[in-house]
Design an enzyme around this catalytic site. Structure first.
Site, PDB file in Angstrom:
ATOM      1  N   SER A 253       0.808  -1.210   0.000  1.00 19.18           N
ATOM      2  CA  SER A 253       0.000   0.000   0.000  1.00 19.18           C
ATOM      3  C   SER A 253       0.841   1.259   0.000  1.00 19.18           C
ATOM      4  O   SER A 253       1.959   1.291   0.505  1.00 19.18           O
ATOM      5  CB  SER A 253      -0.945   0.004   1.193  1.00 19.18           C
ATOM      6  OG  SER A 253      -0.212   0.369   2.342  1.00 19.18           O
ATOM      7  N   LYS A 254       0.236   2.250  -0.595  1.00 21.23           N
ATOM      8  CA  LYS A 254       0.846   3.566  -0.676  1.00 21.23           C
ATOM      9  C   LYS A 254       1.158   4.062   0.729  1.00 21.23           C
ATOM     10  O   LYS A 254       2.215   4.610   1.000  1.00 21.23           O
ATOM     11  CB  LYS A 254      -0.174   4.480  -1.364  1.00 21.23           C
ATOM     12  CG  LYS A 254       0.273   5.873  -1.587  1.00 21.23           C
ATOM     13  CD  LYS A 254      -0.589   6.554  -2.621  1.00 21.23           C
ATOM     14  CE  LYS A 254      -1.948   6.952  -2.089  1.00 21.23           C
ATOM     15  NZ  LYS A 254      -2.787   7.660  -3.041  1.00 21.23           N
ATOM     16  N   ARG A 255       0.196   3.824   1.636  1.00 18.02           N
ATOM     17  CA  ARG A 255       0.336   4.363   2.980  1.00 18.02           C
ATOM     18  C   ARG A 255       1.548   3.774   3.702  1.00 18.02           C
ATOM     19  O   ARG A 255       2.230   4.443   4.443  1.00 18.02           O
ATOM     20  CB  ARG A 255      -0.934   4.089   3.783  1.00 18.02           C
ATOM     21  CG  ARG A 255      -1.240   5.177   4.771  1.00 18.02           C
ATOM     22  CD  ARG A 255      -2.377   4.794   5.686  1.00 18.02           C
ATOM     23  NE  ARG A 255      -2.280   3.406   6.100  1.00 18.02           N
ATOM     24  CZ  ARG A 255      -3.309   2.627   6.322  1.00 18.02           C
ATOM     25  NH1 ARG A 255      -4.530   3.084   6.162  1.00 18.02           N
ATOM     26  NH2 ARG A 255      -3.163   1.378   6.716  1.00 18.02           N
TER      27      ARG A 255
END
Ligand code: GLU
Length: 482
Positions: A253-255
Site C-alpha cells: 500500500s501507498k500508505r
C-alpha cells in the site's frame, strides 16, 4: 506467429511494484520468442486522474530497470499512436457497430435513476444486475434524446443466460455464468472509452497475441471476450498474474510506503536487486537459482514457472538480496552511492570516506540505514558507562580508567596518524603493560563511539575520527568516569 505483447500502464505518477512486475514478465515473455514485440501503451482515458510528468515516470522507471519496448509513444511503430487519448476517435465507431448489432446500447439513465431502480428491485428481494431499461427505448426515442443532447453512456448488452468460458495460461479454465456479467459502460459521458472497452479495441488493433496483466482483470475477461466475439475478432491468449501482496491478507500500500518503485529507490535499494527479487515474486525458475541478471532472466523465464497462488513480496528477502548486490559493487560505485548518505550526517566533519566506505560496504543492507550507523563519527551519542563492562574482553568499570589513560598516552605518541601507526603504538604499548588487548581496546572503542557495536574496531574508528577528535572524546570519557 509473431508474439506481440503490451504493457499498458495508466499514468498515475508512480510505478506500482505489481505493475513493474507485470512489465518485467511481459518483457521476458516476449523476448523468449524470436522477433517478439513488446509494446508500451499509455492508458490515459481517465482524464480526471491525469498527472503531469507521469508518462516520464513510466519511461524512466522501465528504462532504468532494463525493460525496453519495441513500440511505444516515444519510439513510434506500425500501429501508432500508442497513447489512448490520441486514439479517442477510433472507439466510437466500434461502439456504434455493437449498438447496431444489438451487443450494446445507449443508456440515458442518471445515477439517481439507477439507484432508484436498484432499491426498488432489492425491496422486492430481487438481485439487481442491470435492468437494460434503455435497451427497450424505441429508435425514435433514442434519436430524439441524442438530438436534444441528453448525456448518455454506451453499455454492453451482456447475455442473461448461458455461460462464458475461456482458458487462462496461468489460472486455467475459467467459467462465468452470463447472468453475473454486468452491462458495463463502454463509452463514458465525456465520449472517452472506458478501460473495459479500450483494452479490447486496442489489443485487437495493435495485434496483441498475449495479454499479460494483473489478475484483477480476470473476472471481467469474459465480458471482453463477448466483445471480441461480437466484433468477429480473435481472442488473444491470456496470462493473468497473481496480485503482489505484503502478506497473505494485505496488498502493498501507498500508505505503508511499500507500493511504489520510487519508494524503494528512495530508501536505497538497488534496481538490480529489486528486479531480481521481483522476478521471483510469482515465478520460479524450477531450480535452486536465486541470482539473475536481466539476460539470465530472459533465458530462464517461462510461463510454466508462473504461480497462481498469492505472490508475497517479502521485504526481508528483498533486503537480503539488496545486501548481496551491494557487497558485489565496485568499491568506487559503492562510495558514489553511499556518499549522499554519509553526507547527511557527516558533511564537513573531515571523515575519510574512502576508508569509511571500505568498512561499510559489507555491512550495508539498504543505503538508508547508513546514517544511523555512521552518525557517531560526527557526534558521539550519550552512553552509559555500563558499556565498558565486558567479561569476555576482560574489561570492567574498574579496569577502564587506567585503560583509557594508557590509550591516551599511546595515541599521543603517534606522530603520523595512520591506521598502521595507531595499530603499532597500541599493540606494542598494551604488550609492554602486560595487559590483554580487550582490556584496552574494548573501552577505547566504547569511549570513541559511545556504541556497543560499530562498523570497524577501535583502531579504524580512531583513524577516522582523527587525532584531535579522538583525544577530545577520550578525555571527556575519562571525565565521565571521575
Ligand atoms: N491500464 C491498466 C492498468 O494500469 C492496464 C491493465 C491491462 O494491462 O490490461 O491496470
Amino acid at each position: 506467429m509473431q508474439v506481440r505483447t503490451r504493457f499498458a500502464p495508466s499514468p498515475t505518477g508512480f510505478m506500482h511494484l505489481g505493475g513493474l512486475r507485470t512489465a518485467l514478465y511481459c518483457y521476458l515473455f516476449t523476448k523468449k520468442h524470436e522477433d517478439g514485440k513488446f509494446i508500451l501503451r499509455i492508458e490515459d482515458t481517465d482524464q480526471e486522474r491525469l498527472v503531469e510528468g507521469a508518462v516520464e515516470v513510466i519511461y524512466d522507471t522501465l528504462r532504468g530497470c532494463g525493460i525496453h519496448w519495441d513500440e511505444g509513444p516515444d519510439v513510434g511503430g506500425p500501429v501508432a499512436p500508442y497513447v489512448q487519448s490520441e486514439r479517442k476517435d477510433s472507439y466510437l465507431p466500434y461502439a456504434k457497430q455493437l449498438i447496431d448489432e444489438g451487443h450494446a446500447y445507449y443508456c440515458f439513465c442518471t445515477k439517481e435513476d439507477l439507484q432508484q431502480r436498484r432499491e426498488a428491485a432489492e425491496a422486492q428481494g430481487l438481485t439487481w444486475k442491470y435492468d437494460k431499461h434503455c435497451l427497450h427505448l424505441s429508435k425514435e426515442d433514442i434519436q430524439q434524446k441524442l438530438d436534444s443532447g441528453i448525456p448518455y453512456v454506451v453499455r454492453q448488452n451482456t447475455p442473461v443466460t448461458g455461460d462464458s468460458d475461456f482458458d487462462d495460461l496461468v489460472y486455467g479454465h475459467i467459467m462465468a455464468p452470463n447472468e453475473t456479467l454486468d452491462d458495463m459502460v463502454l463509452i463514458k459521458a465525456d465520449g472517452m472509452p472506458t478501460y473495459n472497452f479500450a483494452n479490447v479495441i486496442d489489443d485487437h488493433l495493435m495485434g496483441i497475441t498475449h495479454v499479460i496483466r494483473g489478475m484483477e482483470y480476470l473476472s471481467s475477461t469474459p465480458k471482453y471476450n463477448l466483445l471480441y466475439k461480437a466484433l468477429g475478432w480473435d481472442i488473444p491468449q491470456y496470462i493473468h498474474l497473481p496480485t503482489v501482496m505484503r502478506d497473505s491478507k494485505h496488498k502493498l500500500s501507498k500508505r505503508d510506503g511499500d507500493a511504489y518503485y520510487s519508494d524503494f529507490v528512495k530508501k536505497g535499494y538497488l534496481t538490480e536487486a529489486l528486479i531480481n527479487y521481483l522476478a521471483l515474486v510469482g515465478w520460479n525458475p524450477g531450480d535452486e537459482r536465486e541470482f539473475f541478471t536481466m539476460e539470465e532472466l530472459q533465458q530462464a523465464f517461462s510461463v510454466e514457472g508462473l504461480s497462481k497462488s498469492p505472490a508475497i513480496f517479502d521485504i526481508n528477502k528483498l533486503t537480503w538480496f539488496n545486501a548481496e548486490y551491494i557487497r558485489k559493487l565496485d568499491a568506487d560505485k559503492y562510495l558514489e552511492l553511499a556518499k549522499p548518505w554519509f553526507d547527511s550526517v557527516l558533511d564537513g566533519k573531515g571523515i575519510d570516506y574512502t576508508r569509511l566506505a571500505q568498512l561499510m560496504q559489507g555491512r550495508t543492507e539498504v543505503f538508508n540505514r547508513i546514517p544511523e550507523m555512521v552518525a557517531f563519527l560526527g557526534e558521539r551519542p550519550a552512553f552509559d558507562t555500563s558499556l565498558y563492562e565486558n567479561k569476555k574482553q576482560k574489561s570492567s568499570l574498574e579496569t577502564t580508567p587506567d585503560a583509557l589513560k594508557l590509550s591516551i598516552s599511546l595515541l599521543d605518541s603517534v606522530s603520523d596518524w595512520t591506521e598502521e601507526n595507531i595499530h603499532k603504538a597500541l599493540m606494542e604499548g598494551i604488550a609492554a603493560a602486560g595487559l590483554k588487548n580487550g582490556t584496552v581496546l574494548w573501552p577505547l572503542r566504547i569511549a570513541l563511539s559511545g556504541l556497543l557495536s560499530t562498523p570497524g574496531g577501535a583502531i579504524e574508528i580512531a583513524f577516522l575520527l582523527g587525532r584531535e577528535e579522538s583525544m577530545r572524546r577520550l578525555e571527556s570519557a575519562l571525565d565521565q568516569l571521575a
